[in-house]
Enzyme design. Sequence first.
Site, PDB file in Angstrom:
ATOM      1  CG  ASP A 179      -2.326   0.560   0.814  1.00 50.57           C
ATOM      2  OD1 ASP A 179      -2.391   1.754   0.455  1.00 50.57           O
ATOM      3  OD2 ASP A 179      -3.321  -0.187   0.864  1.00 50.57           O
ATOM      4  CG  HIS A 250      -4.373   2.083  -2.201  1.00 50.56           C
ATOM      5  ND1 HIS A 250      -4.381   2.827  -1.047  1.00 50.56           N
ATOM      6  CD2 HIS A 250      -5.663   1.973  -2.599  1.00 50.56           C
ATOM      7  CE1 HIS A 250      -5.647   3.154  -0.744  1.00 50.56           C
ATOM      8  NE2 HIS A 250      -6.433   2.660  -1.676  1.00 50.56           N
ATOM      9  CD  GLU A 320      -9.994   3.885  -1.112  1.00 51.95           C
ATOM     10  OE1 GLU A 320     -10.915   4.254  -0.361  1.00 51.95           O
ATOM     11  OE2 GLU A 320      -8.882   3.510  -0.693  1.00 51.95           O
TER      12      GLU A 320
END
Length: 546
Positions: A179, A250, A320
């Site tokens: 991440d 990420h 995202e």
Amino acid sequence: MTLADLIPAPAGTRRTSDAFVLDESTVIDAAPGTERTARWLRATLGAATALPLAPATPRGTSVIRLRVAPAELGHVPEAHRLHIDAGAVTLTGADAAGVFWAAQTLRQLLGPEAFRRAPLDPDRRWTLPGCVVEDAPRFGWRGMMLDVARHFRPKDDVLRQLDLLAAHKLNVFHFHLTDDQGWRIEIERHPRLTEVGSWRPRTKYGHRASPLWEDKPHGGFYTQGDIREIVAYARERHIRVVPEIDVPGHSQAAIAAYPQLGNTDVVDTAALGVWDTWGVTPNVLAPTEAVLRFYEGVLEEVLALFPADVSPFVHIGGDECPKDQWKQSPAAQARIKELGLAGEDELQSWFIRHFDGWLSARGRRLIGWDEILEGGLAPGAAVSSWRGYAGGIAAAQAGHDVVMCPEQQVYLDHRQHAGEDEPMPIGYVRTLEDVYRFEPVPPQLTAEQARHVLGAQANVWTEVMDSRERVDYQVFPRLVAFAEVAWSTLPPAAERDFADFERRMTAHLARLDALGVDYRPPSGPHPRQRRPGVLGRPIEGAPPNV
């Protein structure tokens, strides 16, 4: 412990003849295909009871028999029967996993002391009630995701988590390894991923709006030897591991290690570090052939570490991913034009489709968060439906497999109570009863579409979980309720007998105590579990059913 205390609730039980006594003479007769369960019984029950549980000999009269007999159990995966009488205990499975789950039931019937690592009383008489327990899971995917990128968990904590999953008949461990805040897996051809990407200089303490910082480096990673050990440990417990390598968002930890992975024409990627706060960073991977080759190299090593028998699925994230840098990047816009794409959403889909084909060619299946639906879903991809049910419904209706993990229902980082003493309260209140009433299959699906629901998963994001104890507190006892939802065939959500489950939980808490789990007590957190003055992000009201 009695038959009435079993968790998850079995499909059928009945009492039979006299109890079976487990003693020094008890042996294990393990038929082919049951060797893993035999090893587990000796290592785990052997430690708790101080009994040898030796291999069977012709003279053995007190015996635990392990058998694989698919025809007897209708060829239903993971189905099993536990038959106990005065002369023998017989664990029969439709497959090897079924035998192992029968052994979990056996352990529960021995009482909470069977969950310890050494006997409290060496002279104790260990007895099992005469009974038959017949059972099979509702879903084949019964999972938990652990985020080790935001806060690293040492290898021993991961092995312990696998033991806790096995004790609750959960069979999928989703391993969130990369991440923005850290890269946790050694990749030999790209050593800077761990040399640089596994450490951040400081960490936000609490929600990202908190003014508090932990001003010391945080990090760590799993060597390839560690990963092989974790995978072998999971295999012994019939748990599949789903490694996650997040693309194209990420990815700031990777970009910090190798700046050429980012959008160098719009941002000075050489100035980026591993991210030290929470939320969604704008720094995403560049849509170049060089980036694809880099991650193919990463995944080649990942596939070697996670063999197909344990890891048929590989998770590539896909969630995202802000498109701002792609919108500003001449290189990204040229790639959109070159590929004939409609825009940035389709560019993200191009990323996902590439790795779907790449993984499929190597005998694996891609799974990603439900954003991979945007711009068109890759043909063989499965979906982790996290933003609610909607993504999973759309995917199942289109014929794609789905794992239901809606954040509003089964994100265990969300708070468990509205009280002010909940540590770093995040999200909606999700009580033990709320999780028990979670239903993985939405009513909008037809019976044919519902068959694409592989199962369900509880997700554990660790932004505000900086220790094993904090993970325990957020996960338990709610993971126990989730395990029953994923395993047992229960009535509709509103009709479920929560009072009976709560009664069984009273007995189960003694098992968790024996395992050393630092769960949230029903009466509220212990003083040591609180985090007064640390800002969270509580959301009031009931969560939407979206």
